[in-house]
Write a protein that holds these residues in place. Sequence first.
Motif, PDB file in Angstrom:
ATOM      1  N   GLY A  34     -26.136 -43.099  72.624  1.00 12.94           N
ATOM      2  CA  GLY A  34     -26.573 -44.379  72.061  1.00 12.94           C
ATOM      3  C   GLY A  34     -28.064 -44.621  72.159  1.00 12.94           C
ATOM      4  N   ASP A  35     -28.810 -43.676  72.775  1.00 11.49           N
ATOM      5  CA  ASP A  35     -30.261 -43.828  72.876  1.00 11.49           C
ATOM      6  C   ASP A  35     -30.904 -43.722  71.497  1.00 11.49           C
ATOM      7  OD1 ASP A  35     -29.716 -43.818  75.572  1.00 11.49           O
ATOM      8  OD2 ASP A  35     -31.089 -42.188  76.066  1.00 11.49           O
ATOM      9  N   LEU A  36     -32.052 -44.377  71.365  1.00  7.47           N
ATOM     10  CA  LEU A  36     -32.851 -44.296  70.148  1.00  7.47           C
ATOM     11  C   LEU A  36     -34.252 -43.849  70.521  1.00  7.47           C
ATOM     12  CD1 LEU A  36     -31.914 -47.703  68.440  1.00  7.47           C
ATOM     13  CD2 LEU A  36     -31.057 -45.431  67.844  1.00  7.47           C
ATOM     14  N   GLU A  37     -34.908 -43.117  69.609  1.00  3.41           N
ATOM     15  CA  GLU A  37     -36.304 -42.756  69.794  1.00  3.41           C
ATOM     16  C   GLU A  37     -37.091 -43.286  68.608  1.00  3.41           C
ATOM     17  OE1 GLU A  37     -38.327 -38.909  71.451  1.00  3.41           O
ATOM     18  OE2 GLU A  37     -37.927 -38.632  69.303  1.00  3.41           O
ATOM     19  N   ARG A  62     -38.609 -43.811  73.871  1.00  8.59           N
ATOM     20  CA  ARG A  62     -37.155 -43.652  73.976  1.00  8.59           C
ATOM     21  C   ARG A  62     -36.565 -44.949  74.507  1.00  8.59           C
ATOM     22  NH1 ARG A  62     -33.984 -38.415  75.420  1.00  8.59           N
ATOM     23  NH2 ARG A  62     -31.870 -39.232  75.430  1.00  8.59           N
ATOM     24  N   MET A  63     -35.512 -45.414  73.845  1.00 13.01           N
ATOM     25  CA  MET A  63     -34.865 -46.666  74.222  1.00 13.01           C
ATOM     26  C   MET A  63     -33.403 -46.410  74.567  1.00 13.01           C
ATOM     27  SD  MET A  63     -36.544 -49.286  71.413  1.00 13.01           S
ATOM     28  CE  MET A  63     -35.183 -49.078  70.316  1.00 13.01           C
ATOM     29  N   GLN A  64     -32.964 -47.012  75.672  1.00 11.29           N
ATOM     30  CA  GLN A  64     -31.581 -46.874  76.104  1.00 11.29           C
ATOM     31  C   GLN A  64     -30.846 -48.192  75.886  1.00 11.29           C
ATOM     32  OE1 GLN A  64     -34.223 -46.263  78.427  1.00 11.29           O
ATOM     33  NE2 GLN A  64     -34.310 -44.128  77.826  1.00 11.29           N
ATOM     34  N   PRO A  65     -29.582 -48.117  75.444  1.00 12.66           N
ATOM     35  CA  PRO A  65     -28.818 -49.360  75.259  1.00 12.66           C
ATOM     36  C   PRO A  65     -28.590 -50.043  76.613  1.00 12.66           C
ATOM     37  CG  PRO A  65     -27.424 -47.429  74.888  1.00 12.66           C
ATOM     38  CD  PRO A  65     -28.806 -46.928  75.128  1.00 12.66           C
ATOM     39  N   THR A  66     -28.603 -51.375  76.609  1.00 15.67           N
ATOM     40  CA  THR A  66     -28.418 -52.133  77.853  1.00 15.67           C
ATOM     41  C   THR A  66     -26.979 -52.565  78.063  1.00 15.67           C
ATOM     42  OG1 THR A  66     -28.835 -54.256  76.790  1.00 15.67           O
ATOM     43  CG2 THR A  66     -30.759 -53.078  77.699  1.00 15.67           C
ATOM     44  N   TYR A  76     -32.048 -53.039  73.868  1.00  9.41           N
ATOM     45  CA  TYR A  76     -32.387 -51.746  74.460  1.00  9.41           C
ATOM     46  C   TYR A  76     -33.484 -51.947  75.498  1.00  9.41           C
ATOM     47  CZ  TYR A  76     -29.854 -49.680  70.576  1.00  9.41           C
ATOM     48  OH  TYR A  76     -28.874 -49.330  69.700  1.00  9.41           O
ATOM     49  N   SER A  77     -33.604 -50.982  76.401  1.00  3.48           N
ATOM     50  CA  SER A  77     -34.718 -51.017  77.355  1.00  3.48           C
ATOM     51  C   SER A  77     -35.478 -49.705  77.257  1.00  3.48           C
ATOM     52  CB  SER A  77     -34.222 -51.246  78.785  1.00  3.48           C
ATOM     53  OG  SER A  77     -33.529 -50.113  79.256  1.00  3.48           O
ATOM     54  N   GLN A 133     -38.053 -54.654  77.106  1.00  2.00           N
ATOM     55  CA  GLN A 133     -36.774 -54.938  76.464  1.00  2.00           C
ATOM     56  C   GLN A 133     -37.010 -55.062  74.965  1.00  2.00           C
ATOM     57  OE1 GLN A 133     -33.885 -55.108  78.413  1.00  2.00           O
ATOM     58  NE2 GLN A 133     -35.354 -54.484  79.980  1.00  2.00           N
ATOM     59  N   VAL A 134     -36.193 -54.384  74.175  1.00  2.00           N
ATOM     60  CA  VAL A 134     -36.325 -54.424  72.725  1.00  2.00           C
ATOM     61  C   VAL A 134     -35.019 -54.940  72.132  1.00  2.00           C
ATOM     62  CG1 VAL A 134     -36.773 -53.106  70.627  1.00  2.00           C
ATOM     63  CG2 VAL A 134     -37.938 -52.477  72.757  1.00  2.00           C
ATOM     64  N   HIS A 135     -35.126 -55.994  71.347  1.00  2.00           N
ATOM     65  CA  HIS A 135     -33.973 -56.570  70.654  1.00  2.00           C
ATOM     66  C   HIS A 135     -34.074 -56.158  69.192  1.00  2.00           C
ATOM     67  CE1 HIS A 135     -33.235 -59.378  74.054  1.00  2.00           C
ATOM     68  NE2 HIS A 135     -34.538 -59.228  74.191  1.00  2.00           N
TER      69      HIS A 135
END
Length: 177
Positions: free
Chosen positions: A66-69, A86-90, A96-97, A104-106
């Motif tokens: 579920g990570d995004l780059e 790289r962002m990981q789902p919270t 994401y964080s 924190q990214v919404h």
Amino acid sequence: MKALLLPIALSLLAALRAQEPPSCPLEPQQIAGTWYVKAMVTDENLPKEARPRKVSPVTVTALGGGDLELTFTFLQEARCHEKRSRMQPTGEPGKYSSNGGKKQVHILELPVEGHYILYCEGQRQGKSFHVGKLIGRNPEVNPEALEAFKKFVQRKGFSLEDVFTPEQTESCKPESD
């Protein structure tokens, strides 16, 4: 009288929440691909002359778990640089964080098809910051999406004077070291 207050309060709360674009469960493939930054806002003390006048497209890649780059390029001192994040789902839908939880990214889906808001909040050099970006699948600015973005940033406490529309550029090619 007391019996009326609870339903009224709940109705008001529901109305206020209805104004926020929904944080919906996103499949990583739904957001993967190339995105164009159509408008931005920041609460950092960023003078108008220091705001990015030109931006390259952002590439979002779905990774495992579920990570995004996010990848984009920018020019600084006449040299091209590439930035990857790289962002990981919270566990919260659309949240994401990154940077070890410092950011924190919404990712908020707008009612205008193919448009999202990236809203980032975090700490940099001991100071908090907030940045909002309106992104879309093509470089043209959609007036309806821009209006929804402006309403969102006002609810977040930004002034409309702080919203700016950077020029779209092609990605530059970073030099190999």
